[in-house]
Enzyme design. Structure first.
Site, PDB file in Angstrom:
ATOM      1  N   ASN A  30      -0.548  -9.029   1.656  1.00 15.07           N
ATOM      2  CA  ASN A  30      -1.269  -9.603   2.789  1.00 15.07           C
ATOM      3  C   ASN A  30      -0.711 -10.964   3.193  1.00 15.07           C
ATOM      4  OD1 ASN A  30      -3.735  -7.630   2.883  1.00 15.07           O
ATOM      5  ND2 ASN A  30      -3.461  -8.174   0.746  1.00 15.07           N
ATOM      6  N   LEU A  87      -1.687 -14.483   4.895  1.00 15.11           N
ATOM      7  CA  LEU A  87      -2.844 -15.315   5.231  1.00 15.11           C
ATOM      8  C   LEU A  87      -2.826 -15.742   6.694  1.00 15.11           C
ATOM      9  CD1 LEU A  87      -2.943 -17.585   2.062  1.00 15.11           C
ATOM     10  CD2 LEU A  87      -4.806 -16.111   2.832  1.00 15.11           C
ATOM     11  N   LYS A 132       3.168   4.717   5.771  1.00 11.67           N
ATOM     12  CA  LYS A 132       4.200   3.691   5.621  1.00 11.67           C
ATOM     13  C   LYS A 132       5.277   4.143   4.627  1.00 11.67           C
ATOM     14  CE  LYS A 132       3.573  -0.362   7.636  1.00 11.67           C
ATOM     15  NZ  LYS A 132       4.576  -0.904   8.599  1.00 11.67           N
ATOM     16  N   VAL A 154      -8.229 -11.136   6.059  1.00 16.48           N
ATOM     17  CA  VAL A 154      -9.604 -11.332   5.591  1.00 16.48           C
ATOM     18  C   VAL A 154     -10.051 -12.778   5.795  1.00 16.48           C
ATOM     19  CG1 VAL A 154      -9.009 -11.894   3.184  1.00 16.48           C
ATOM     20  CG2 VAL A 154     -11.166 -10.769   3.699  1.00 16.48           C
ATOM     21  N   LYS A 209       0.817  -1.223   0.000  1.00 18.23           N
ATOM     22  CA  LYS A 209       0.000   0.000   0.000  1.00 18.23           C
ATOM     23  C   LYS A 209       0.852   1.277   0.000  1.00 18.23           C
ATOM     24  CE  LYS A 209      -3.954  -2.241   2.196  1.00 18.23           C
ATOM     25  NZ  LYS A 209      -3.426  -3.596   1.965  1.00 18.23           N
TER      26      LYS A 209
END
Length: 258
Positions: free
Chosen positions: A76, A78, A50, A84, A38
């Site tokens: 991301n 896991l 960041k 998520v 991001k």
């Protein structure tokens, strides 16, 4: 963080500054900053904060220190906190609905062991000042991930467990970028670790910029003023689906007039 930019700056930018300065003071051998995809062309406060942290860590490597500073940038993980996957699991076990922001949203994923291994590897190969980017493979469509998880529980998507699309959140974009193509990165001996080509950051300039951030937080201010300063310091920060988009409109008008 989109709703609390002051806290994002305090934790991600100024917090990193504090730890990096302490690392130099106490002659820490290596300092590995964990960044995020991001931070590449950020569209939200989290990514911009960041990127500011990356810039500070980078700048420290322009002068000799006993500490080697390195940044790792990936997507991301896991099963990590905030993943998520954990949210989907809770929603499926409650009987649904499983909520997804957009039917076409995609994200990069890697496992916890893989992320840890690559971070350690990048830290060991660092000479100082690099931003290491991990090859995370093909992005995963979040709706496909949700449907697969529903099936693993023995249910049928949209029959036993409904899917509900809620719309993009403030600052969120459909896809993230990692800068892993040939123009923006160089290869290392590890097939999954590249070095991002980014602009050089002047240490004196970044220290002055961080003083501006500190002063802005210390004085009465609005979120709009804070984010406006972030956009000055990170020119590629262009908000998406957020109230801060108006600052980009102002910036475009100024550029046209100037």
């Amino acid at each position: 963080m989109e709703f609390n930019p002051e806290e994002a700056i305090k934790v991600n930018a100024l917090g990193t500054q504090l730890l990096a300065d302490l690392a130099i003071q106490y002659k820490v051998e290596r300092f590995v900053m964990i960044s995020t995809d991001k931070a590449v062309n950020p569209t939200n406060v989290m990514g911009a904060s960041k990127r500011l942290a990356e810039m500070y860590v980078q700048a420290l490597s322009t002068h000799p220190h006993e500490t080697k500073f390195v940044t790792t940038r990936f997507g991301n993980v896991l099963g990590s906190n905030g993943s998520v996957v954990l949210r989907f699991r809770e929603q499926i076990e409650r009987g649904g609905p499983v909520t997804i922001t957009h039917p076409h949203i995609v994200r990069y994923f890697m496992t916890i062991p893989e992320a840890c291994q690559l971070v350690l590897e990048a830290g060991s190969m660092a000479n100082g000042g690099e931003i290491f980017v991990f090859d995370m493979g093909a992005p995963v469509k979040i709706s496909d991930l949700a449907k697969k998880m529903i099936r693993l529980y023995g249910y049928i998507p949209n029959i036993d467990i409904p899917l509900k699309y809620t719309g993009l959140r403030p600052g969120e974009k459909l896809y993230e970028e990692l800068l892993v193509d040939g123009e923006n990165s160089v290869k290392t001996y590890h097939e999954k670790i590249m070095i991002a080509k980014v602009r050089t950051i002047d240490q004196k300039a970044i220290i002055n910029q961080f003083k501006l951030l500190e002063n802005k937080i210390a004085s009465p201010n609005s979120s709009m003023q804070l984010v406006g300063l972030m956009k000055q310091l990170v020119p590629e920060f262009v908000s998406n689906n957020s109230e801060f988009e108006q600052l980009d409109t102002t910036k475009v008008v100024k550029l046209k007039n100037g």
